[in-house]
Design a protein around this motif. Structure first.
Motif, short mmCIF file in Angstrom:
data_model
loop_
_atom_site.label_atom_id
_atom_site.label_comp_id
_atom_site.label_asym_id
_atom_site.label_seq_id
_atom_site.Cartn_x
_atom_site.Cartn_y
_atom_site.Cartn_z
N TYR A 1 -9.73 2.86 -2.29
CA TYR A 1 -8.72 2.17 -1.05
C TYR A 1 -9.15 1.03 -0.30
O TYR A 1 -10.44 0.50 -1.38
CB TYR A 1 -8.92 2.81 0.16
CG TYR A 1 -8.26 4.55 -0.57
CD1 TYR A 1 -6.86 4.79 0.47
CD2 TYR A 1 -9.01 5.13 -1.69
CE1 TYR A 1 -6.47 6.22 -0.49
CE2 TYR A 1 -7.84 6.60 -1.76
CZ TYR A 1 -6.92 6.90 -1.39
OH TYR A 1 -6.18 8.32 -1.49
N GLN A 2 -8.59 -0.18 0.00
CA GLN A 2 -8.62 -1.12 0.60
C GLN A 2 -9.68 -1.05 1.21
O GLN A 2 -10.42 -1.87 1.48
CB GLN A 2 -7.35 -1.26 1.52
CG GLN A 2 -7.70 -3.29 1.57
CD GLN A 2 -6.34 -3.16 2.47
OE1 GLN A 2 -5.08 -2.66 3.07
NE2 GLN A 2 -6.62 -4.06 3.92
N GLU B 1 -16.94 1.78 -5.15
CA GLU B 1 -14.39 2.34 -4.95
C GLU B 1 -14.26 2.17 -6.46
O GLU B 1 -14.24 3.40 -6.58
CB GLU B 1 -14.05 1.02 -3.67
CG GLU B 1 -12.90 2.40 -3.45
CD GLU B 1 -12.87 3.28 -2.49
OE1 GLU B 1 -12.65 3.87 -1.89
OE2 GLU B 1 -13.97 3.38 -1.78
N ARG C 1 -7.51 5.90 -7.75
CA ARG C 1 -6.75 5.11 -6.89
C ARG C 1 -8.56 4.38 -6.38
O ARG C 1 -9.50 5.26 -6.16
CB ARG C 1 -6.08 4.84 -6.09
CG ARG C 1 -6.37 6.19 -5.42
CD ARG C 1 -4.92 6.35 -3.97
NE ARG C 1 -4.75 4.56 -3.23
CZ ARG C 1 -3.99 4.72 -2.75
NH1 ARG C 1 -3.06 5.92 -1.92
NH2 ARG C 1 -4.27 2.99 -1.93
N THR D 1 0.53 -1.36 -0.15
CA THR D 1 0.37 -0.44 0.23
C THR D 1 0.75 1.27 0.53
O THR D 1 0.15 1.89 -0.07
CB THR D 1 -0.86 0.18 1.28
OG1 THR D 1 -1.52 -1.50 0.88
CG2 THR D 1 -1.15 1.00 0.86
N ASN E 1 0.72 4.70 -2.06
CA ASN E 1 0.69 5.98 -1.76
C ASN E 1 1.70 6.97 -2.44
O ASN E 1 1.67 7.96 -3.06
CB ASN E 1 1.09 6.25 0.26
CG ASN E 1 -0.29 5.84 0.89
OD1 ASN E 1 -1.14 5.03 0.07
ND2 ASN E 1 0.31 5.09 1.62
N ASP F 1 0.13 10.28 -1.70
CA ASP F 1 -0.33 10.91 -0.78
C ASP F 1 0.84 10.27 0.19
O ASP F 1 0.73 11.16 1.39
CB ASP F 1 -1.15 9.05 -0.78
CG ASP F 1 -2.81 9.49 -0.80
OD1 ASP F 1 -3.08 9.66 0.02
OD2 ASP F 1 -2.47 8.72 -1.93
N ASP G 1 -6.31 -1.56 -4.27
CA ASP G 1 -6.26 -2.04 -3.30
C ASP G 1 -6.43 -2.48 -3.05
O ASP G 1 -8.15 -2.26 -2.09
CB ASP G 1 -5.50 -1.02 -2.34
CG ASP G 1 -4.92 -0.95 -1.22
OD1 ASP G 1 -4.39 -2.06 -1.47
OD2 ASP G 1 -4.35 -0.22 -0.83
#
Length: 240
Positions: free
Chosen positions: A85-86, A148, A83, A44, A48, A53, A163
């Motif tokens: 996110y998990q 997402e 992107r 991850t 980022n 990020d 992710d």
């Protein structure tokens, strides 16, 4: 042609913890590139670094031939890096359509009339059209995962970072999501996908990278990587 994404000698440290250590790889246009590794391997953090990020301590991140180390996340998004996110992060008090509209107008910097058309197309492609007016906070897990994905697609990315999007889904739900990701790939979007659900990743990925303790362990065609003795030992817990 330049790769869509190239990382060269990228390293990131938090205090005494070396999270990524001299990682280099390139992703070609239209490719689906999978990243595997145990928990805490630095996967991850790689995302980022690509999305902006965080910034690397060393090395460079290039997108579409240009160094983007200096660009903040919103500029990278507008340039074509989307992107997920998990853990899904919808705007719970907004409808599904409104969530996509935020992605299209703020992430993709589209004018409102163009954003509406893009959002309707993405709703259709991700199976969310029937949920368009439902509050995002009331969705089940599969539809939150779809949202997402859809919100990232609404930014009209050239490069899509996924992710662990299959995490927590049942087997039938995973198959549904994999089919939707295949359609994204067929539309020409380049994908980099981190995933612990290995069979989902293997169903789509053209190449794999395996990392461990922030270092590159293996890279190549999926079959060869999964047969690598060190990958089997470190990631699968199997002896060759």
């Amino acid at each position: 042609m330049n790769p869509v994404l190239r990382l060269t000698g990228v390293s990131k440290r938090y205090g005494a913890l070396q999270v990524t250590d001299d990682i280099s790889f390139a992703v070609e246009r239209g490719e689906t590139y999978g990243i595997l590794g145990p928990n805490g391997a630095g996967k991850t953090t790689l995302f980022n670094l690509v999305s902006g990020d965080v910034r690397p301590d060393q090395g460079s991140v290039e997108f579409d031939g240009a160094d983007v180390n200096h660009l903040p996340p919103h500029r990278r998004c507008a340039a074509g890096i989307g992107r997920s996110y998990q853990v899904p992060r919808p705007f719970g008090g907004m409808t599904v359509f409104e969530n996509l509209l935020v992605g299209a107008t703020f992430g993709g910097e589209l004018a409102e009339h163009a954003a509406y058309d893009v959002c309707m197309d993405v709703l259709e492609r991700t199976g969310l059209k029937a949920r368009a007016n439902q509050l995002a906070g009331t969705l089940g897990l599969l539809d939150r995962k779809r949202l997402e994905l859809a919100r990232a697609l609404a930014t009209q990315p050239q490069l899509l970072l996924l992710d662990e999007i299959a995490g927590g889904l049942t087997e039938p739900e995973t198959h549904e999501l994999v089919d939707e990701i295949r359609r994204v790939k067929e539309a020409g979007v380049t994908i980099v996908w981190i995933e612990h659900v290995v069979h989902a990743l293997l169903a789509v990925a053209d190449r794999l990278l395996v990392i461990n303790f922030g270092k590159r362990l293996a890279e190549g065609l999926p079959g060869a990587v999964m047969d690598d003795p060190e990958v089997r030992r470190v990631y699968l817990g199997l002896e060759a």
